[in-house]
Design a protein around this motif. Structure first.
Motif, mmCIF file in Angstrom:
data_model
loop_
_atom_site.group_PDB
_atom_site.id
_atom_site.type_symbol
_atom_site.label_atom_id
_atom_site.label_comp_id
_atom_site.label_asym_id
_atom_site.label_seq_id
_atom_site.Cartn_x
_atom_site.Cartn_y
_atom_site.Cartn_z
ATOM 1 N N ARG A 278 -5.440 10.220 -17.647
ATOM 2 C CA ARG A 278 -6.859 9.356 -17.471
ATOM 3 C C ARG A 278 -6.219 8.006 -17.093
ATOM 4 N N LEU A 279 -5.322 7.481 -17.757
ATOM 5 C CA LEU A 279 -4.895 5.949 -17.023
ATOM 6 C C LEU A 279 -4.335 6.178 -15.516
ATOM 7 N N ALA A 280 -3.803 6.944 -15.171
ATOM 8 C CA ALA A 280 -3.343 7.146 -13.919
ATOM 9 C C ALA A 280 -4.512 7.306 -12.885
ATOM 10 N N ALA B 89 -4.656 14.347 0.196
ATOM 11 C CA ALA B 89 -5.307 13.192 0.726
ATOM 12 C C ALA B 89 -4.257 11.861 0.635
ATOM 13 N N LEU B 90 -3.429 12.119 -0.181
ATOM 14 C CA LEU B 90 -2.527 10.924 -0.492
ATOM 15 C C LEU B 90 -1.157 11.293 0.309
ATOM 16 N N ASP C 18 3.892 10.699 -6.241
ATOM 17 C CA ASP C 18 4.908 11.135 -7.308
ATOM 18 C C ASP C 18 4.127 11.254 -8.906
ATOM 19 N N LEU C 19 3.153 10.473 -9.127
ATOM 20 C CA LEU C 19 2.702 10.698 -10.522
ATOM 21 C C LEU C 19 1.939 11.952 -10.457
ATOM 22 N N LEU C 20 1.139 12.336 -9.354
ATOM 23 C CA LEU C 20 0.441 13.693 -9.345
ATOM 24 C C LEU C 20 1.495 14.809 -9.198
ATOM 25 N N GLY C 21 2.658 14.593 -8.831
ATOM 26 C CA GLY C 21 3.571 15.662 -8.839
ATOM 27 C C GLY C 21 4.327 15.867 -10.177
ATOM 28 N N SER C 22 4.232 14.888 -10.999
ATOM 29 C CA SER C 22 5.099 14.828 -12.265
ATOM 30 C C SER C 22 4.499 15.830 -13.394
ATOM 31 N N ASP C 23 5.164 15.617 -14.523
ATOM 32 C CA ASP C 23 4.903 16.826 -15.616
ATOM 33 C C ASP C 23 3.578 16.246 -16.144
ATOM 34 N N ILE C 24 3.112 15.075 -15.927
ATOM 35 C CA ILE C 24 1.940 14.679 -16.619
ATOM 36 C C ILE C 24 0.782 15.542 -16.245
ATOM 37 N N PHE C 25 0.797 15.938 -14.821
ATOM 38 C CA PHE C 25 -0.186 16.787 -14.079
ATOM 39 C C PHE C 25 0.259 18.085 -13.723
ATOM 40 N N ILE D 223 0.922 -1.355 -0.068
ATOM 41 C CA ILE D 223 -0.034 0.060 -0.057
ATOM 42 C C ILE D 223 0.993 1.275 0.026
ATOM 43 N N LEU D 224 1.825 1.316 0.712
ATOM 44 C CA LEU D 224 2.868 2.548 0.896
ATOM 45 C C LEU D 224 3.650 2.692 -0.583
ATOM 46 N N GLN D 225 3.885 1.644 -1.148
ATOM 47 C CA GLN D 225 4.386 1.509 -2.489
ATOM 48 C C GLN D 225 3.439 2.113 -3.331
ATOM 49 N N GLY D 226 2.293 1.738 -3.372
ATOM 50 C CA GLY D 226 1.490 2.327 -4.292
ATOM 51 C C GLY D 226 0.932 3.936 -4.024
ATOM 52 N N LEU D 227 0.929 4.263 -2.934
ATOM 53 C CA LEU D 227 0.559 5.340 -2.564
ATOM 54 C C LEU D 227 1.458 6.198 -3.021
ATOM 55 N N GLN D 228 2.922 5.979 -2.510
ATOM 56 C CA GLN D 228 4.053 6.815 -3.069
ATOM 57 C C GLN D 228 4.085 6.948 -4.703
ATOM 58 N N HIS D 229 3.739 5.877 -5.318
ATOM 59 C CA HIS D 229 3.785 5.911 -6.807
ATOM 60 C C HIS D 229 2.757 6.781 -7.350
ATOM 61 N N TYR D 230 1.493 6.725 -6.856
ATOM 62 C CA TYR D 230 0.657 7.940 -7.274
ATOM 63 C C TYR D 230 0.793 9.109 -6.769
#
Length: 186
Positions: free
Chosen positions: A162-164, A129-130, A111-118, A102-109
């Motif tokens: 969308r995928l994330a 919330a994350l 990191d995604l929300l803080g990336s250039d994608i968003f 769960i910790l791994q997944g939370l950290q992954h998401y």
């Protein structure tokens, strides 16, 4: 003769005396209790995360009916699998592996929300919330290693968002079930 007797006496005296007391063993420090996550808070935050993701509106109407999938399984984000021991019977006895996933997944998401994608579409409530959930789960397991998100082309951002978010919604639903079980009174 007296010096010889004195010498013999000095040599035999230690053998005649009782052995010295063994030094008292140093008290072994008792390990500090490992803090457990606040299950009720985790349950509440995971439900809030699920609610937030479900209420997000797709800014590109064309993508609303699109189901995206990625062909390369090496690039899949962390998922809660059967082998992660997140089932109720295992959670009651040992939840370490499940919480690490769960910790791994939370950290992954996160990191995604803080990336250039968003970059063009920040989601501060989702990020908050994350961050809160990460804070609660990290108490026991520390911070997992961060993996930088590879930069992507600007035209891909809407698709990758969308995928994330689809995957985050699935992850949050399963995580919420885990926390709901763990928070229930036994």
């Amino acid at each position: 003769m007296a010096p010889l007797r004195r010498l013999c006496f000095c040599l035999w005296l230690p053998l005649l005396l009782p052995p010295p007391a063994a030094p008292a063993p140093a008290p072994t420090p008792t390990p500090a209790p490992v803090p457990r996550p606040d299950w009720a808070a985790c349950r509440s935050l995971s439900r809030e995360l699920s609610r937030l993701v479900a209420t997000l509106k797709e800014p590109h109407r064309v993508l609303e009916e699109t189901h995206l999938s990625e062909e390369d399984p090496k690039n899949w984000p962390p998922r809660i699998r059967c082998s992660d021991a997140c089932d109720p019977s295992t959670l009651d006895t040992n939840n370490t592996r499940c919480l690490r996933r769960i910790l791994q997944g939370l950290q992954h998401y996160r990191d995604l929300l803080g990336s250039d994608i968003f970059t063009a579409r920040r989601l501060p409530q989702l990020e908050a919330a994350l961050d809160q959930l990460l804070g609660l789960v990290q108490q026991e397991h520390g911070r997992p290693p961060r993996r930088p998100v590879a930069p992507s082309a600007a035209w891909e951002h809407a698709l990758l968002q969308r995928l994330a978010l689809q995957r985050l919604q699935s992850f949050a639903a399963i995580m919420s079930r885990v926390f709901t079980h763990s928070a229930s009174p036994r």
